[in-house]
Scaffold this motif. Structure first.
Motif, mmCIF file in Angstrom:
data_model
loop_
_atom_site.group_PDB
_atom_site.id
_atom_site.type_symbol
_atom_site.label_atom_id
_atom_site.label_comp_id
_atom_site.label_asym_id
_atom_site.label_seq_id
_atom_site.Cartn_x
_atom_site.Cartn_y
_atom_site.Cartn_z
ATOM 1 N N MET A 48 57.863 73.661 26.084
ATOM 2 C CA MET A 48 58.838 74.801 26.593
ATOM 3 C C MET A 48 60.224 74.445 26.158
ATOM 4 O O MET A 48 60.995 75.209 25.628
ATOM 5 C CB MET A 48 58.944 74.663 28.249
ATOM 6 C CG MET A 48 57.637 75.469 28.822
ATOM 7 S SD MET A 48 56.979 77.156 27.820
ATOM 8 C CE MET A 48 58.459 78.055 28.626
ATOM 9 N N GLN A 49 60.311 72.962 25.985
ATOM 10 C CA GLN A 49 61.847 72.632 25.415
ATOM 11 C C GLN A 49 61.838 72.909 23.804
ATOM 12 O O GLN A 49 62.805 73.440 23.483
ATOM 13 C CB GLN A 49 62.105 70.871 25.632
ATOM 14 C CG GLN A 49 63.377 70.753 25.295
ATOM 15 C CD GLN A 49 64.409 71.302 26.079
ATOM 16 O OE1 GLN A 49 64.396 71.399 27.226
ATOM 17 N NE2 GLN A 49 65.489 71.600 25.315
ATOM 18 N N ARG B 27 60.170 75.382 22.512
ATOM 19 C CA ARG B 27 60.223 76.518 22.434
ATOM 20 C C ARG B 27 61.750 77.193 22.428
ATOM 21 O O ARG B 27 62.052 78.070 21.745
ATOM 22 C CB ARG B 27 59.373 77.179 23.322
ATOM 23 C CG ARG B 27 59.232 78.821 23.275
ATOM 24 C CD ARG B 27 58.318 79.538 24.094
ATOM 25 N NE ARG B 27 58.223 80.705 24.004
ATOM 26 C CZ ARG B 27 57.568 81.526 24.939
ATOM 27 N NH1 ARG B 27 56.719 81.068 25.793
ATOM 28 N NH2 ARG B 27 57.788 83.069 24.751
ATOM 29 N N GLN B 28 62.384 76.577 23.644
ATOM 30 C CA GLN B 28 63.663 76.959 23.724
ATOM 31 C C GLN B 28 64.868 76.472 22.607
ATOM 32 O O GLN B 28 65.462 77.511 22.185
ATOM 33 C CB GLN B 28 64.012 76.503 25.140
ATOM 34 C CG GLN B 28 63.468 76.980 26.337
ATOM 35 C CD GLN B 28 63.909 76.151 27.517
ATOM 36 O OE1 GLN B 28 64.716 75.152 27.534
ATOM 37 N NE2 GLN B 28 63.322 76.702 28.535
ATOM 38 N N ASN B 29 64.472 75.507 22.062
ATOM 39 C CA ASN B 29 65.246 75.036 20.902
ATOM 40 C C ASN B 29 64.848 75.880 19.869
ATOM 41 O O ASN B 29 65.800 76.009 18.925
ATOM 42 C CB ASN B 29 64.733 73.547 20.569
ATOM 43 C CG ASN B 29 65.199 72.622 22.000
ATOM 44 O OD1 ASN B 29 66.216 73.060 22.445
ATOM 45 N ND2 ASN B 29 64.762 71.368 21.985
ATOM 46 N N GLU C 111 63.836 78.959 19.597
ATOM 47 C CA GLU C 111 64.579 80.005 19.578
ATOM 48 C C GLU C 111 66.232 80.125 19.541
ATOM 49 O O GLU C 111 66.645 81.148 18.817
ATOM 50 C CB GLU C 111 64.375 80.702 21.062
ATOM 51 C CG GLU C 111 62.867 81.122 21.347
ATOM 52 C CD GLU C 111 62.475 81.600 22.645
ATOM 53 O OE1 GLU C 111 63.425 81.567 23.683
ATOM 54 O OE2 GLU C 111 61.511 82.112 23.021
ATOM 55 N N ALA C 112 66.751 78.944 19.891
ATOM 56 C CA ALA C 112 68.126 78.815 19.871
ATOM 57 C C ALA C 112 68.640 78.699 18.373
ATOM 58 O O ALA C 112 69.757 79.017 17.954
ATOM 59 C CB ALA C 112 68.636 77.795 20.801
#
Length: 259
Positions: free
Chosen positions: A48-49, A51-53, A55-56
């Motif tokens: 999840m980390q 994935r968030q990175n 997307e950013a």
């Protein structure tokens, strides 16, 4: 012998409910083992980390349709054809294991739930698929274990040397092997031998499903997710590598070097 439902014959000494409840328990064991593995190794948190990175950092955010297209490509290459393997032999052994396991699992569920007793005539195709799936597992798993493992091929270890990573393939192959032996002995009518071999079969099968946190079983779920995320990063331009390194990686990728 190979066209009759081996589970229906168990009603001589077992209730049909035994196998039906057993399958539910094994499904729960796999689910619990996978969740434990994710929490213990923090795999879900890491994913999840990432994935968030991703997307950013994305330079080309993907829409729903594009993500669906990436998912289809992942399904076609990494899941259905094991196309991530550059070694054709390893790819074929994994395909034998994957499709053999699917045939074996689906036919087991159908025979146990749809045709639980000898009175419910089982169409011959299901026992045949069960045996074909089992043989595919034995061939693919045996091929991988004795001839394709990295520590055997690269490090010249004895093929009989076991390491924790071998738990999945060894328990799977032994489980289906004793399943076939149990089926053959049961067809000969020896009740005591049938009970003993069925007990060994169930024991090895239980080991396969309850050892998820310590084997590579959970990798069947991780690999497609990781492959999908990697494709999303490539398409969206969120790869964390520097531009020059990304260019080199693109040139050296299997898709560009394969002939």
């Amino acid at each position: 012998m190979f066209t009759s439902n081996p589970f229906a014959e168990l009603t001589v000494f077992l209730s049909p409910a035994f196998m039906q409840i057993y399958i539910v328990l094994m499904i729960l064991a796999v689910a619990a083992g996978t969740i434990y593995d994710m929490l213990h190794k923090k795999s879900f948190q890491f994913f999840m980390q990432r994935r968030q990175n991703s997307e950013a950092r994305a330079r080309r955010p993907l829409g729903t349709g594009q993500k669906f297209g990436v998912a289809l490509k992942t399904l076609g290459k990494e899941v259905l054809t094991s196309g991530e393997f550059c070694n054709t032999k390893r790819q074929l052994s994994h395909l034998l294991l994957f499709y053999g396991f699917l045939l074996y699992l689906i036919s087991t569920i159908v025979m146990v739930y749809a045709y639980p007793t000898a009175q419910a005539t089982t169409p011959g195709v299901w026992p045949v698929l069960w045996n074909v799936g089992a043989l595919m597992i034995i061939i693919g798993g045996g091929w991988f274990f004795f001839f394709l493992r990295v520590n055997v091929v690269q490090e010249q270890d004895s093929p009989f040397r076991l390491i924790p990573a071998d738990l999945f393939v060894v328990s799977l192959v032994l489980s289906v092997l004793f399943g076939i032996i149990w089926e053959i002995v049961q067809a000969q009518g020896g009740l005591l031998a049938t009970q003993i071999l069925f007990g060994i079969y169930i024991g090895l099968t239980t080991l396969l499903f309850v050892s998820v946190p310590w084997s590579k079983f959970a990798h069947m779920f991780y690999k497609p997710a990781a492959a999908y995320q990697k494709r999303v990063e490539d398409v969206s331009g969120s790869d964390s590598l520097p531009t020059a390194a990304r260019g080199k990686k693109q040139v050296a990728s299997p898709g560009n070097t394969r002939t």
